[in-house]
Design an enzyme around this catalytic site. Structure first.
Site, PDB file in Angstrom:
ATOM      1  N   GLY A  34       3.530   6.456   8.935  1.00  0.00           N
ATOM      2  CA  GLY A  34       4.904   6.671   8.499  1.00  0.00           C
ATOM      3  C   GLY A  34       5.760   5.436   8.687  1.00  0.00           C
ATOM      4  O   GLY A  34       6.774   5.251   8.021  1.00  0.00           O
ATOM      5  N   HIS A  48       0.823  -1.209   0.000  1.00  0.00           N
ATOM      6  CA  HIS A  48       0.000   0.000   0.000  1.00  0.00           C
ATOM      7  C   HIS A  48       0.863   1.268   0.000  1.00  0.00           C
ATOM      8  O   HIS A  48       0.368   2.344  -0.320  1.00  0.00           O
ATOM      9  CB  HIS A  48      -0.981  -0.002   1.177  1.00  0.00           C
ATOM     10  CG  HIS A  48      -0.366   0.258   2.526  1.00  0.00           C
ATOM     11  ND1 HIS A  48       0.218  -0.713   3.282  1.00  0.00           N
ATOM     12  CD2 HIS A  48      -0.260   1.404   3.240  1.00  0.00           C
ATOM     13  CE1 HIS A  48       0.646  -0.208   4.421  1.00  0.00           C
ATOM     14  NE2 HIS A  48       0.371   1.090   4.414  1.00  0.00           N
ATOM     15  N   SER A 104       4.604   2.434   8.122  1.00  0.00           N
ATOM     16  CA  SER A 104       4.185   1.439   7.129  1.00  0.00           C
ATOM     17  C   SER A 104       5.309   1.131   6.150  1.00  0.00           C
ATOM     18  O   SER A 104       5.933   2.033   5.596  1.00  0.00           O
ATOM     19  CB  SER A 104       2.979   1.949   6.336  1.00  0.00           C
ATOM     20  OG  SER A 104       1.824   1.920   7.114  1.00  0.00           O
ATOM     21  N   ASP A 120       0.266  -7.372   0.941  1.00  0.00           N
ATOM     22  CA  ASP A 120       0.772  -6.038   1.252  1.00  0.00           C
ATOM     23  C   ASP A 120       2.302  -6.009   1.196  1.00  0.00           C
ATOM     24  O   ASP A 120       2.963  -5.508   2.127  1.00  0.00           O
ATOM     25  CB  ASP A 120       0.281  -5.575   2.631  1.00  0.00           C
ATOM     26  CG  ASP A 120       0.328  -4.057   2.773  1.00  0.00           C
ATOM     27  OD1 ASP A 120       0.455  -3.367   1.743  1.00  0.00           O
ATOM     28  OD2 ASP A 120       0.250  -3.560   3.915  1.00  0.00           O
ATOM     29  N   LEU A 123      -5.677  -5.109  -1.926  1.00  0.00           N
ATOM     30  CA  LEU A 123      -5.621  -4.713  -0.526  1.00  0.00           C
ATOM     31  C   LEU A 123      -6.968  -4.937   0.130  1.00  0.00           C
ATOM     32  O   LEU A 123      -8.010  -4.826  -0.501  1.00  0.00           O
ATOM     33  CB  LEU A 123      -5.255  -3.232  -0.405  1.00  0.00           C
ATOM     34  CG  LEU A 123      -3.818  -2.850  -0.793  1.00  0.00           C
ATOM     35  CD1 LEU A 123      -3.696  -1.343  -0.817  1.00  0.00           C
ATOM     36  CD2 LEU A 123      -2.820  -3.445   0.182  1.00  0.00           C
ATOM     37  N   GLY A 124      -6.945  -5.239   1.416  1.00  0.00           N
ATOM     38  CA  GLY A 124      -8.205  -5.435   2.113  1.00  0.00           C
ATOM     39  C   GLY A 124      -7.950  -5.819   3.537  1.00  0.00           C
ATOM     40  O   GLY A 124      -6.831  -5.992   3.973  1.00  0.00           O
TER      41      GLY A 124
END
Length: 336
Positions: free
Chosen positions: A181, A79, A183, A109, A232-233
């Protein structure tokens, strides 16, 4: 004393309150604590230069990542790179380099970036890649990342935590405290090996999900080759409700385009006359050979903008003008 050593000392002091765990190294007395602190400080000093901040001026995407090879291969979260083709890689010392987005598996991800600037004579700083399959509940881990985005007055803060539980698709959770941030930043074992990438923040700052490195191992060649797939989910934090969308579900790359597997009734694509089975070939004249380019093309616009989409329908070429919708209005429940 640098900021990360302060953070490490604080975190280690918290260990005194951690209940004993079979998987965690025994901390019985002050000498054990000092020994662990010395080990952690050495690990942090080794891996911190490889913990980078990522930013795309075009798409606005940002997050953290970790370099895992001397030639500049970066692991991050899917993401973090969505909608970006290139990202600026910012090192803890402020040095910058250009990175090309390679592949991404959105379902896990996970994503890769390749630094394309000339590498230093000694190569880029990097961290060793480990394994996450043998992680046990209670194992101590270290989380780094550019919390809140790159900050020139401090190095990436160090967070201590424990493995809590495993989830599907190689995800697992820890109680490392993470914020925006972080991530895409790395999770390390106590030997300084990358065992996970920060994925999503839970309802509590101390309940966070990580993409296990095993998923990267399984997808390594596809990610490095530039393949992009999945969806994504599972967490609304992964998707911006104000992002522009076509109102479709995509299928596999085929015939040089991206197949449409579903068109949401009443959505932008449906209103424009696009159908399931169509293959998206161009947007505003730009070729769309894969999912990453599709996201990049869409993310340059805002909800309400109109774009020209050329699709292949059977043997015919069809052009439709689509007025983009808002994700939160089209996919409120992340419908499958």
């Amino acid at each position: 004393m640098t900021h990360y050593f302060k953070a490490t000392a604080w975190a280690l002091s918290c260990l005194l309150t951690i209940q004993a765990s079979q998987a965690a190294p025994p901390v019985q007395d002050l000498n054990d604590l000092k020994s662990l602190q010395t080990k952690v400080a050495a690990v942090v000093q080794k891996v911190l230069p490889a913990t980078v901040s990522l930013f795309s001026g075009k798409s606005g995407a940002s997050g953290s990542g970790v370099i895992v090879s001397a030639d500049g291969l970066v692991l991050t979260a899917g993401h973090v790179v969505r909608g970006a083709e290139e990202m600026t890689v910012i090192f803890p010392n402020g040095k910058q380099a250009r990175g090309k987005v390679l592949g991404a598996n959105y379902t896990r991800d996970s994503a890769m970036i390749q630094i394309i600037d000339q590498k230093p004579a000694t190569g880029w700083p990097y961290a060793e890649v480990g394994q996450s399959k043998d992680l046990a509940t209670g194992d101590l881990v270290l989380a780094l990342g550019h919390a809140g985005g790159y900050d020139p007055v401090r190095t990436p803060p160090v967070r201590f935590g424990r493995m809590i539980s495993r989830g599907p698709n190689q995800f697992f959770s820890t109680d490392c405290a993470l914020i925006g941030g972080d991530s895409g930043g790395p999770l390390f074992d106590l030997n300084g090996r990358v065992i996970g990438i920060h994925s999503s923040i839970g309802t509590s700052l101390a309940a966070n999900n990580h993409a296990g490195i095993e998923g990267f191992h399984q997808d390594w060649e596809k990610l490095k080759k530039g393949d992009t797939w999945g969806r994504l989910g599972g967490s609304p934090l992964l998707d911006n409700p104000d992002a522009p969308v076509l109102g479709i579900l995509t299928g596999e790359s085929e015939r040089g385009g991206i197949g449409i597997s579903k068109v949401f009734e009443g959505g932008p694509a449906a209103k424009a006359g696009l159908r399931a089975g169509d293959i998206i070939r161009t947007i505003n004249g730009r070729s769309i050979p894969n999912l990453r380019i599709l996201y990049a093309a869409i993310s340059q616009h805002s909800p309400g903008d109109s774009i020209r989409v050329r699709v292949t329908r059977g043997e015919d070429s069809v052009i439709r003008t689509v007025k983009l919708g808002r994700r939160g209005d089209i996919l409120p429940d992340e419908q499958p």
